[in-house]
Design a protein around this motif. Structure first.
Motif, short mmCIF file in Angstrom:
data_model
loop_
_atom_site.label_atom_id
_atom_site.label_comp_id
_atom_site.label_asym_id
_atom_site.label_seq_id
_atom_site.Cartn_x
_atom_site.Cartn_y
_atom_site.Cartn_z
N THR A 107 4.30 -7.24 -35.76
CA THR A 107 5.63 -7.07 -35.17
C THR A 107 5.60 -5.87 -34.22
O THR A 107 4.73 -5.01 -34.30
N LEU A 108 6.57 -5.83 -33.33
CA LEU A 108 6.88 -4.62 -32.59
C LEU A 108 8.08 -3.99 -33.28
O LEU A 108 9.05 -4.68 -33.61
N THR A 109 8.01 -2.69 -33.52
CA THR A 109 8.99 -2.04 -34.37
C THR A 109 9.53 -0.78 -33.71
O THR A 109 8.76 0.04 -33.20
N LYS A 110 10.84 -0.64 -33.71
CA LYS A 110 11.50 0.59 -33.27
C LYS A 110 11.99 1.32 -34.52
O LYS A 110 12.82 0.81 -35.27
N VAL A 111 11.46 2.51 -34.73
CA VAL A 111 11.81 3.29 -35.91
C VAL A 111 12.86 4.34 -35.52
O VAL A 111 12.65 5.11 -34.58
N ASP A 112 13.95 4.37 -36.25
CA ASP A 112 15.00 5.37 -36.08
C ASP A 112 14.85 6.37 -37.22
O ASP A 112 15.20 6.09 -38.37
N LEU A 113 14.29 7.54 -36.91
CA LEU A 113 13.99 8.53 -37.94
C LEU A 113 15.23 9.30 -38.39
O LEU A 113 15.19 9.97 -39.43
N LEU A 114 16.32 9.20 -37.64
CA LEU A 114 17.57 9.83 -38.04
C LEU A 114 18.32 8.95 -39.03
O LEU A 114 18.71 9.39 -40.12
N GLU A 115 18.51 7.68 -38.65
CA GLU A 115 19.21 6.74 -39.53
C GLU A 115 18.30 6.16 -40.61
O GLU A 115 18.77 5.48 -41.53
N LYS A 116 16.98 6.39 -40.45
CA LYS A 116 15.96 5.88 -41.38
C LYS A 116 16.03 4.35 -41.47
O LYS A 116 16.00 3.75 -42.55
N LYS A 117 16.09 3.75 -40.28
CA LYS A 117 16.13 2.31 -40.15
C LYS A 117 15.09 1.87 -39.13
O LYS A 117 14.57 2.67 -38.36
N ALA A 118 14.81 0.57 -39.10
CA ALA A 118 13.86 0.03 -38.13
C ALA A 118 14.34 -1.31 -37.63
O ALA A 118 14.91 -2.11 -38.38
N LYS A 119 14.14 -1.56 -36.33
CA LYS A 119 14.36 -2.87 -35.74
C LYS A 119 13.00 -3.49 -35.47
O LYS A 119 12.08 -2.82 -34.98
N ASN A 120 12.88 -4.79 -35.79
CA ASN A 120 11.58 -5.44 -35.67
C ASN A 120 11.67 -6.67 -34.77
O ASN A 120 12.55 -7.52 -34.95
N TRP A 121 10.78 -6.75 -33.80
CA TRP A 121 10.64 -7.90 -32.92
C TRP A 121 9.44 -8.69 -33.39
O TRP A 121 8.37 -8.12 -33.65
N TYR A 122 9.60 -10.01 -33.50
CA TYR A 122 8.54 -10.84 -34.07
C TYR A 122 8.41 -12.14 -33.29
O TYR A 122 9.41 -12.77 -32.94
N ASP A 123 7.18 -12.51 -32.98
CA ASP A 123 6.89 -13.77 -32.31
C ASP A 123 5.90 -14.51 -33.20
O ASP A 123 4.75 -14.07 -33.36
N ASP A 124 6.33 -15.61 -33.79
CA ASP A 124 5.57 -16.28 -34.85
C ASP A 124 4.12 -16.56 -34.45
O ASP A 124 3.86 -17.22 -33.43
N GLY A 125 3.20 -16.04 -35.22
CA GLY A 125 1.78 -16.29 -35.00
C GLY A 125 1.13 -15.39 -33.98
O GLY A 125 -0.10 -15.42 -33.80
N SER A 126 1.90 -14.57 -33.27
CA SER A 126 1.34 -13.71 -32.23
C SER A 126 0.87 -12.38 -32.80
O SER A 126 1.36 -11.91 -33.82
N VAL A 127 -0.07 -11.78 -32.08
CA VAL A 127 -0.55 -10.44 -32.40
C VAL A 127 -0.19 -9.53 -31.23
O VAL A 127 -0.78 -9.64 -30.15
N PRO A 128 0.78 -8.65 -31.38
CA PRO A 128 1.17 -7.75 -30.28
C PRO A 128 0.31 -6.49 -30.28
O PRO A 128 -0.13 -6.01 -31.34
N SER A 129 0.07 -5.95 -29.10
CA SER A 129 -0.63 -4.67 -29.01
C SER A 129 0.39 -3.55 -28.94
O SER A 129 1.61 -3.78 -28.90
N GLU A 130 -0.11 -2.35 -28.92
CA GLU A 130 0.72 -1.14 -28.95
C GLU A 130 1.95 -1.23 -28.05
O GLU A 130 1.83 -1.49 -26.86
N PRO A 131 3.15 -0.99 -28.59
CA PRO A 131 4.35 -0.94 -27.74
C PRO A 131 4.40 0.41 -27.02
O PRO A 131 4.34 1.46 -27.65
N PHE A 132 4.51 0.36 -25.71
CA PHE A 132 4.47 1.59 -24.91
C PHE A 132 5.81 1.81 -24.26
O PHE A 132 6.32 0.95 -23.53
N PHE A 133 6.39 2.99 -24.48
CA PHE A 133 7.73 3.28 -23.97
C PHE A 133 7.65 3.94 -22.60
O PHE A 133 6.90 4.90 -22.40
N VAL A 134 8.45 3.43 -21.65
CA VAL A 134 8.59 4.03 -20.33
C VAL A 134 10.07 4.34 -20.13
O VAL A 134 10.91 3.45 -20.17
#
Length: 563
Positions: free
Chosen positions: A477-504
């Motif tokens: 999955t690609l995951t956005k971690v919120d360290l303040l709220e201690k929550k995470a949002k996850n993006w998922y594409d069935d069967g896929s392998v994502p590489s490092e998410p890079f923030f711009v």
């Protein structure tokens, strides 16, 4: 290493295919030759949504013609993520579904191992593969992609000699006889036999030069971010010496910080190189507090005033480095009795301001670090976050290609968490290590992280990483971690392998997550795509398909458009 005698070396590291009494005995394995035939993308391989503008090869070694080919056992179909790149070089404009923000102008570069075979011989480990550099060039809402093999000496020698010629992560050259084997050992001590296969990361220095890196110092290679040409070695002009360094330096507009493990006198050199220079200078030194050797230091974080030096109980092992065949932990050994430590070094003075024992830990990648202050503004502690594998070294073995290629739907990915170190600066001998949020928020898997670079070394809220939707054998999955709220949002594409998410970040942004997240995904169908997510909502906003799937890649950097 000085305590080893020749008999010790022969006993522990002599290859099984060499017989000492017969210097003419040949290795059991025979190498197959490269084909000189150029490999081009077939018309049937291309996505109807992609436009291929050029396809150039330079005697590329043969690779599997289809991502659906058998993966070397059990009739399993190998995922394209773990299959060698189809050709040595390609570039073309991609058709975009969705909308690329008009402000996104520049080039995302991603480095990683992309060629895992020579002829029919398949490499053992994910980290062995020869480096494949991929680019995504964004301009005025359009996207041009390309990839090319990095022309390291290791890669060129393998093509020429049709066999591995340098020591990779788990692979070593197979000597023809005992005399050749002794020569290889001599070359290991001098560093001559170590690989320069720069397959781990890529960084843009403050002066605009782009360097691909691995853990050997000789594996620092300059590349052209526009056409991906290999320009030559990045030569350090100092006399510090050493053979290895952290694969992940800290790079800013003004500085290049890195750590050099000292294998002979166990410790770490903290070094700095100013922008525009090739000369590193030693800022300080940390002596190891435990174990027979320094701990593996694949990455490390910094704060505004300090360098954080981790000392893991997963330590370098001279004996394993000398072996011709891999051990369960490759060039490392697990020494839980040696304990784990974290050291804090002042950037200005080079002095150690804190050195604490912490719970046992295993991490490849630190995320960020920052300073805690009291009401008077005095620094009381350093907080350092990492992708921590619950002190479980089995993750290294899980990254063997055979394991990655043989996923059968069983949940095999070892648990991981966002590990938060709390390092007091008041002389307390112990620090803390705890989970920064509930690991179930990100599927108990976390690695391959990035942040908004404006928050490097500062208090921050968001991290972007690869998490897990189980069952899986690798982060998916690609995951956005919120360290303040201690929550995470996850993006998922069935069967896929994502590489490092890079923030711009969006130019002029005032909020930490105002920007886009770039990733490349290898799809279960054998295809592949570049994906853009909105940094705030973490929803997909654009996707562009490659003409064929690309293998999994590791780490990237952003090269802004020239003004």
């Amino acid at each position: 290493m000085a305590s080893f005698t020749f008999s010790h070396i022969a006993q522990f590291v002599l290859p099984s295919n060499i017989i000492v009494s017969d210097g003419l005995r040949k290795p059991e394995r025979e190498w197959l030759t490269f084909s000189n035939k150029s490999i081009l993308a077939r018309k049937s391989d291309r996505s109807p949504d992609s436009v291929v503008t050029s396809a150039v090869t330079h005697h590329a070694p043969p690779v599997d013609p289809s991502p659906g080919k058998e993966a070397g056992g059990g009739g399993l179909m190998s995922h394209v993520a773990w299959t060698s790149v189809r050709q040595e070089r390609w570039e073309g404009e991609l058709v975009v579904e969705g909308e690329i923000p008009q402000w996104l102008n520049g080039t995302y570069l991603r480095n990683g191992p992309g060629l895992w075979n020579l002829g029919n011989y398949k490499f053992r480990h994910l980290f062995d593969g020869y480096a494949t550099l991929v680019k995504l060039h964004f301009e005025n809402g359009q996207l041009i992609a390309g990839h090319r093999q990095i022309e390291s000496e290791a890669y060129k020698a393998a093509k020429k000699n049709e066999k591995i010629c340098y020591r990779e992560f788990s692979e070593a050259p197979k000597p023809d006889n005992f005399i050749a084997y002794i020569g290889d050992l001599a070359n290991l001590f001098s560093g001559a036999s170590l690989t320069d296969n720069a397959n781990t990361g890529v960084v843009r220095l403050g002066d605009g030069r782009v360097v691909c890196l691995t853990e050997t110092q000789k594996g620092s290679i300059l590349v052209d971010p526009d056409n991906l040409d290999t320009l030559g070695k990045f030569e350090y002009s100092d006399s510090i010496g050493g053979l290895i360094h952290s694969a992940h330096p800290i790079v800013t507009d003004t500085d290049f910080w890195t750590l050099l493990p000292d294998l002979m006198n166990p410790g770490y050199l903290v070094v700095r190189m100013k922008t525009g220079s090739n000369e590193r200078k030693v800022i300080g030194r940390v002596d190891c507090r435990g174990g027979p050797a320094p701990g593996w230091v694949h990455s490390f974080p910094v704060t505004e005033h300090y360098v954080v030096v981790p000392e893991m109980p997963l330590r370098y092992c001279a004996q394993n480095l000398l072996r011709a065949e891999p051990t369960p932990l490759y060039k490392f050994e697990w020494h839980p009795d040696s304990k784990g430590f974290v050291h804090i070094v002042c950037k200005a003075s080079g002095k150690i301001v804190s050195s604490v024992e912490v719970p046992l830990y295993v991490t490849f990648h630190f995320i960020n670090a920052y300073e805690e202050t009291d009401e008077d503004g005095r620094v009381t502690a350093v907080i350092a976050d990492c992708c921590e594998h619950n002190a479980d070294t089995s993750i290294l073995e899980k990254l063997r290609l055979q394991n990655l290629q043989s996923f059968m739907g069983v949940d095999e990915l070892p648990d991981a968490r966002v590990g938060r170190f709390i390092i007091p600066l008041d002389g307390t001998p112990y620090g803390k290590l705890e989970a920064a949020l509930d690991p179930d928020e990100h599927g108990r898997g976390i690695d391959m992280c990035s942040i908004n670079p404006s928050y490097l070394g500062k208090r921050y809220r968001y991290a972007y990483a690869c998490g897990a939707r189980r069952p899986c054998n690798f982060p998916n999955t690609l995951t956005k971690v919120d360290l303040l709220e201690k929550k995470a949002k996850n993006w998922y594409d069935d069967g896929s392998v994502p590489s490092e998410p890079f923030f711009v970040a969006r130019p002029g942004a005032t909020e930490e997550d105002d920007g886009v997240v770039i990733s490349m995904i290898s799809e279960v169908s054998g295809g592949g795509s570049a994906v853009l997510l909105d940094g705030k909502t973490f929803e997909e906003i654009a996707r562009a398909k490659f003409p064929y799937g690309l293998p999994y890649g590791l780490h990237g950097c952003w090269v802004p458009k020239k003004k």
